[in-house]
Scaffold this motif. Structure first.
Motif, short mmCIF file in Angstrom:
data_model
loop_
_atom_site.label_atom_id
_atom_site.label_comp_id
_atom_site.label_asym_id
_atom_site.label_seq_id
_atom_site.Cartn_x
_atom_site.Cartn_y
_atom_site.Cartn_z
N GLN A 2 -42.43 18.48 -0.48
CA GLN A 2 -41.06 18.35 -1.01
C GLN A 2 -40.02 18.40 0.12
OE1 GLN A 2 -40.77 21.34 -4.07
NE2 GLN A 2 -42.25 20.29 -5.37
N GLU A 59 -40.25 15.03 1.98
CA GLU A 59 -39.66 13.95 1.19
C GLU A 59 -38.14 14.04 1.20
OE1 GLU A 59 -43.18 13.04 -2.08
OE2 GLU A 59 -41.70 14.60 -2.54
N HIS A 88 -47.30 13.15 5.55
CA HIS A 88 -46.00 12.55 5.21
C HIS A 88 -45.09 12.77 6.42
CE1 HIS A 88 -42.13 11.78 3.38
NE2 HIS A 88 -42.74 11.30 2.30
N GLN A 137 -45.48 3.06 0.31
CA GLN A 137 -45.09 4.41 0.74
C GLN A 137 -45.18 4.48 2.28
OE1 GLN A 137 -48.05 6.52 -1.65
NE2 GLN A 137 -46.37 7.36 -2.86
#
Length: 193
Positions: free
Chosen positions: A183, A186, A84, A56
């Motif tokens: 979300q 991503e 992220h 990842q």
């Protein structure tokens, strides 16, 4: 006149909407870059360990802790932060330390759950399980609160008992998670590829 009434209602409802937002601890904000966490750790002379999972590449995991003491102005022993694409979406605080009484840690868990319920609202049970294998018994309790869809506060308590030696250890974690932001991050990362 109707526009004025609408603006008045919006100004009255805005503070109520702001109360529903669940911010991460230690002055962090959703979407922060890792630099703010590194500055916090440096200011308090805390150790920082960074992990980049090989499968990842957009994910960074930071562990912040003191070698001897709890985190500043807290009883938590460690903080895990997940980023992220360089943006904060999850913070986990870990409580309890080896050698500390399991009953005392469970009492701290229950007291924190009570305080957070008063502050944020009721927690919903997720899991309550007990498993015994090879003379070890593990008990797990977990609860969550979702003040806004996709924004979570989770509490997880774990107790492990060595049935042969008659010893028990316990710990618990408090997890702040923003799935809405994750979300979005991503989806943006997928568009870049």
């Amino acid at each position: 006149m109707p526009k004025f009434v609408l603006l008045a209602w919006i100004s009255l409802l805005a503070p109520l909407a702001a109360q529903a937002v669940l911010a991460p601890p230690f002055g962090l904000s959703w979407g922060d870059s890792p630099e703010k966490l590194i500055e916090f750790a440096g200011r308090h002379e805390l150790d920082v360990r960074i992990t980049i999972p090989g499968d990842q590449p957009d994910l960074r995991e930071f562990r912040v802790q003191s070698r001897k003491n709890p985190l500043p102005s807290s009883t938590a022993r460690a903080l895990d932060a997940r980023f992220h694409s360089g943006r904060l979406f999850e913070v986990t605080l870990h409580y309890g330390k080896p050698g500390e009484s399991a009953d005392r840690i469970e009492g701290q868990f229950n007291e924190m759950k009570r305080q957070l319920t008063v502050k944020h609202g009721d927690f919903i049970p997720n899991q309550q399980a007990r498993k015994t294998e090879d003379n070890f018994s593990t008990r797990t309790l977990s609860f969550h609160h979702e003040p806004v869809k996709g924004l979570f506060l989770n509490m997880v308590f774990t107790e492990m008992e060595d049935l042969l030696r008659k010893t028990r250890e316990a710990s618990f974690s408090l997890i702040y998670r923003n799935d809405n932001l994750l979300q979005q991050l991503e989806a943006a990362a997928a568009e870049r590829k």
